[in-house]
Design a protein around this motif. Structure first.
Motif, PDB file in Angstrom:
ATOM      1  N   LYS A 179      -0.270 -16.311 -10.678  1.00 13.82           N
ATOM      2  CA  LYS A 179      -1.053 -17.681 -10.290  1.00 13.82           C
ATOM      3  C   LYS A 179      -1.675 -17.298  -8.987  1.00 13.82           C
ATOM      4  CE  LYS A 179       2.841 -20.857 -11.761  1.00 13.82           C
ATOM      5  NZ  LYS A 179       3.658 -21.778 -11.151  1.00 13.82           N
ATOM      6  N   ALA A 210      -5.691 -17.969  -6.539  1.00 16.91           N
ATOM      7  CA  ALA A 210      -7.192 -17.787  -6.756  1.00 16.91           C
ATOM      8  C   ALA A 210      -7.709 -16.409  -7.271  1.00 16.91           C
ATOM      9  CB  ALA A 210      -7.664 -18.067  -5.471  1.00 16.91           C
ATOM     10  N   ARG A 211      -6.635 -15.560  -7.002  1.00 18.58           N
ATOM     11  CA  ARG A 211      -7.359 -14.040  -7.646  1.00 18.58           C
ATOM     12  C   ARG A 211      -6.495 -13.672  -8.818  1.00 18.58           C
ATOM     13  NH1 ARG A 211      -8.746 -11.924  -1.688  1.00 18.58           N
ATOM     14  NH2 ARG A 211     -10.863 -12.796  -1.335  1.00 18.58           N
ATOM     15  N   LYS A 248      -5.233 -18.209 -20.337  1.00 19.05           N
ATOM     16  CA  LYS A 248      -5.413 -18.923 -19.124  1.00 19.05           C
ATOM     17  C   LYS A 248      -4.669 -20.314 -19.293  1.00 19.05           C
ATOM     18  CE  LYS A 248      -9.358 -19.535 -15.947  1.00 19.05           C
ATOM     19  NZ  LYS A 248     -10.726 -19.319 -15.933  1.00 19.05           N
ATOM     20  N   GLU A 261      -6.059 -21.411 -12.297  1.00 22.14           N
ATOM     21  CA  GLU A 261      -5.707 -20.461 -11.678  1.00 22.14           C
ATOM     22  C   GLU A 261      -4.299 -19.897 -12.098  1.00 22.14           C
ATOM     23  OE1 GLU A 261      -5.865 -21.608  -7.423  1.00 22.14           O
ATOM     24  OE2 GLU A 261      -8.099 -21.440  -7.311  1.00 22.14           O
TER      25      GLU A 261
END
Length: 184
Positions: free
Chosen positions: A113, A115-116, A151, A155
């Protein structure tokens, strides 16, 4: 009877992305003719979803159906429901050429988990992460072991591997997610 435990009992690590073993999950391999009416009805009854398109996973709450190959699906259900779901699938597919196997205790599930989060998998898997759409599943490898991932949210990624290599996979994920290891 012994109490079921997940492979790594929920271990987690927070770096530039958070990686964690997600705990017990009911997983059932179903093989057969994915175009048959009986298969479509059986999957719908087991998961509440339609049969997934190639390289897709369809999720309905805590149940899902994932396309694994032209004749194979991975059915995801709560861990406690796996045996009953196997029985229901066997009954629904009676008379059809098929295989139904509860693989829950042979697999480990991980979440990545942040943003990257995609960068963690970019380092480990030969997949073009920029083109991976939400709900798309990839059957691939993470470093040197078989894995599948999708996915699950904007995120968040979910990764499944064999339970026997869960410690290795967690080590890979933890190393790939370490702070300072972001891809520039």
């Amino acid at each position: 009877m012994s109490k079921a435990v997940s492979a790594l009992e929920g271990v987690s690590h927070k770096g530039f992305a958070e990686v964690a073993e997600a705990g017990l999950r009911g997983m059932i391999t179903v093989r057969g003719d994915l175009a048959s009416g009986a298969m479509k009805k059986a999957v719908k009854a087991a998961t509440g979803t339609a049969l997934p398109a190639p390289r897709r996973i369809v999720i309905d709450g805590d149940k899902a159906a994932a396309w694994m190959s032209p004749d194979e699906l991975l059915i995801l259900v709560p861990y406690e429901a796996a045996q009953d779901t196997v029985a229901a699938l066997e009954k629904a597919l009676a008379g059809e050429h098929h295989l139904v196997a509860d693989v829950s205790d042979a697999r480990a599930v991980f979440t990545i988990k942040g943003a990257r989060a995609d960068q963690v998998l970019t380092k480990l898997c030969p997949v073009d992460m920029a083109t991976l759409a939400e709900g798309e599943i990839r059957r691939t490898r993470a470093a040197q072991v078989a894995a599948a991932f999708w996915k699950s949210e904007a995120e968040t990624f979910t990764l499944v591997s064999f339970r026997s290599v869960a410690g290795y996979v967690m080590g890979l994920l933890e190393t790939a997610a370490r702070a300072g290891g972001e891809i520039a």
